[in-house]
Design an enzyme around this catalytic site. Structure first.
Site, PDB file in Angstrom:
ATOM      1  N   ASP A  38      28.338  38.311  32.238  1.00 20.29           N
ATOM      2  CA  ASP A  38      27.928  39.454  31.416  1.00 20.29           C
ATOM      3  C   ASP A  38      28.496  40.747  31.985  1.00 20.29           C
ATOM      4  O   ASP A  38      29.021  41.592  31.246  1.00 20.29           O
ATOM      5  CB  ASP A  38      26.399  39.546  31.357  1.00 20.29           C
TER       6      ASP A  38
ATOM      7  N   HIS B 105      32.916  37.455  27.905  1.00 21.54           N
ATOM      8  CA  HIS B 105      31.941  36.778  28.775  1.00 21.54           C
ATOM      9  C   HIS B 105      32.457  35.395  29.178  1.00 21.54           C
ATOM     10  O   HIS B 105      32.425  35.034  30.370  1.00 21.54           O
ATOM     11  CB  HIS B 105      30.606  36.654  28.032  1.00 21.54           C
ATOM     12  N   GLU B 106      32.931  34.618  28.209  1.00 18.89           N
ATOM     13  CA  GLU B 106      33.415  33.266  28.514  1.00 18.89           C
ATOM     14  C   GLU B 106      34.644  33.297  29.417  1.00 18.89           C
ATOM     15  O   GLU B 106      34.774  32.486  30.333  1.00 18.89           O
ATOM     16  CB  GLU B 106      33.731  32.528  27.209  1.00 18.89           C
TER      17      GLU B 106
ATOM     18  N   HIS C 106      33.806  33.728  33.056  1.00 19.37           N
ATOM     19  CA  HIS C 106      33.513  32.511  33.816  1.00 19.37           C
ATOM     20  C   HIS C 106      34.794  31.943  34.420  1.00 19.37           C
ATOM     21  O   HIS C 106      34.800  31.490  35.569  1.00 19.37           O
ATOM     22  CB  HIS C 106      32.865  31.462  32.901  1.00 19.37           C
TER      23      HIS C 106
ATOM     24  N   GLU D 138      25.851  33.517  34.933  1.00 18.83           N
ATOM     25  CA  GLU D 138      25.726  34.128  33.605  1.00 18.83           C
ATOM     26  C   GLU D 138      25.627  35.651  33.709  1.00 18.83           C
ATOM     27  O   GLU D 138      26.261  36.375  32.927  1.00 18.83           O
ATOM     28  CB  GLU D 138      24.503  33.559  32.875  1.00 18.83           C
TER      29      GLU D 138
END
Length: 229
Positions: free
Chosen positions: A171, A84-85, A88, A167
């Site tokens: 995901d 997930h990070e 980004h 976000e």
């Protein structure tokens, strides 16, 4: 700044060799993330909250895991959270947020420069001496607490919406990596440990929460799983 100042504030050390370290480097290589160092931070000395973050410029990137994260979730869940990070980063959210922040601050101080010499503004708050310059700190406080405050409320709402969209996108990125179940279980665990609100009021969270509520994130991931079948 993190390289030079963080070690004075928190103690961190390299992640020990093992399956988790190998898998994180493999994930970074798979996404072409130039990971050079991997650390563990002693976050448990100050809080039970768990977290992970990335920093670095160019081809010198680093990842920091809180020791609480290592204790609260399994290795495969850590990988999903890092997916997930890293999403980004891969989707350009980091640079977009940086650019938006610079534009926001530039616009705010440009508007302040237009009002800085306004004696009417200062006179409205009891500063009657036109012959005496108003201290800059007072001028800043008056501007940001009065004229800029309603503008900030509106802009903050749009920035919150933008953050929430990012976000959901991050995901989805982790889900597309095949780590949906692990991300869902990992988020549930850290949400419980961090005492996060599971299902807050929808309208309140839409305005105030930069991250969507856990229930909404889980529902979105479950919908993606259903579509992929």
């Amino acid at each position: 700044a993190p390289v030079f100042f963080f070690p004075f504030l928190k103690r961190w050390e390299p992640l020990q060799d093992g399956p988790l370290k190998t898998q994180i480097y493999e994930l970074a290589g798979r996404l072409k993330y130039p990971l050079t160092k991997l650390f563990v931070m002693d976050g448990s000395k100050r809080s039970s909250h768990s977290n992970a973050f990335m920093f670095g410029f160019g081809k010198n990137k680093r990842i920091v895991l809180f020791d609480t994260l290592l204790e609260q979730v399994h290795d495969d869940e850590i990988l999903a959270i890092l997916g997930h990070e890293l999403g980004h980063w891969k989707l350009g959210h980091t640079l977009a947020n940086f650019a938006i922040t610079q534009i926001y601050m530039g616009a705010a101080f440009y508007c302040f420069s237009l009002c800085y010499t306004s004696h009417d503004l200062y006179r409205a708050f009891g500063f009657d001496g036109d012959e005496r310059p108003i201290p800059t700190i007072i001028a800043l406080m008056l501007f940001f607490q009065t004229l800029w405050a309603p503008v900030d409320k509106v802009l903050s709402f749009f920035l919150t919406i933008f953050s929430r969209v990012n976000e959901f996108a991050a995901d989805k990125f982790s889900v597309d990596l095949g780590m949906s179940a692990q991300l869902q279980s990992g988020l549930c665990k850290i949400h419980l440990e961090n005492l996060g609100a599971m299902c807050p009021d929808r309208w309140y969270s839409t305005y105030h929460y930069s991250h969507p509520p856990l229930v909404e994130r889980l529902s979105a991931m479950m919908a993606l799983d259903t579509k992929s079948k």
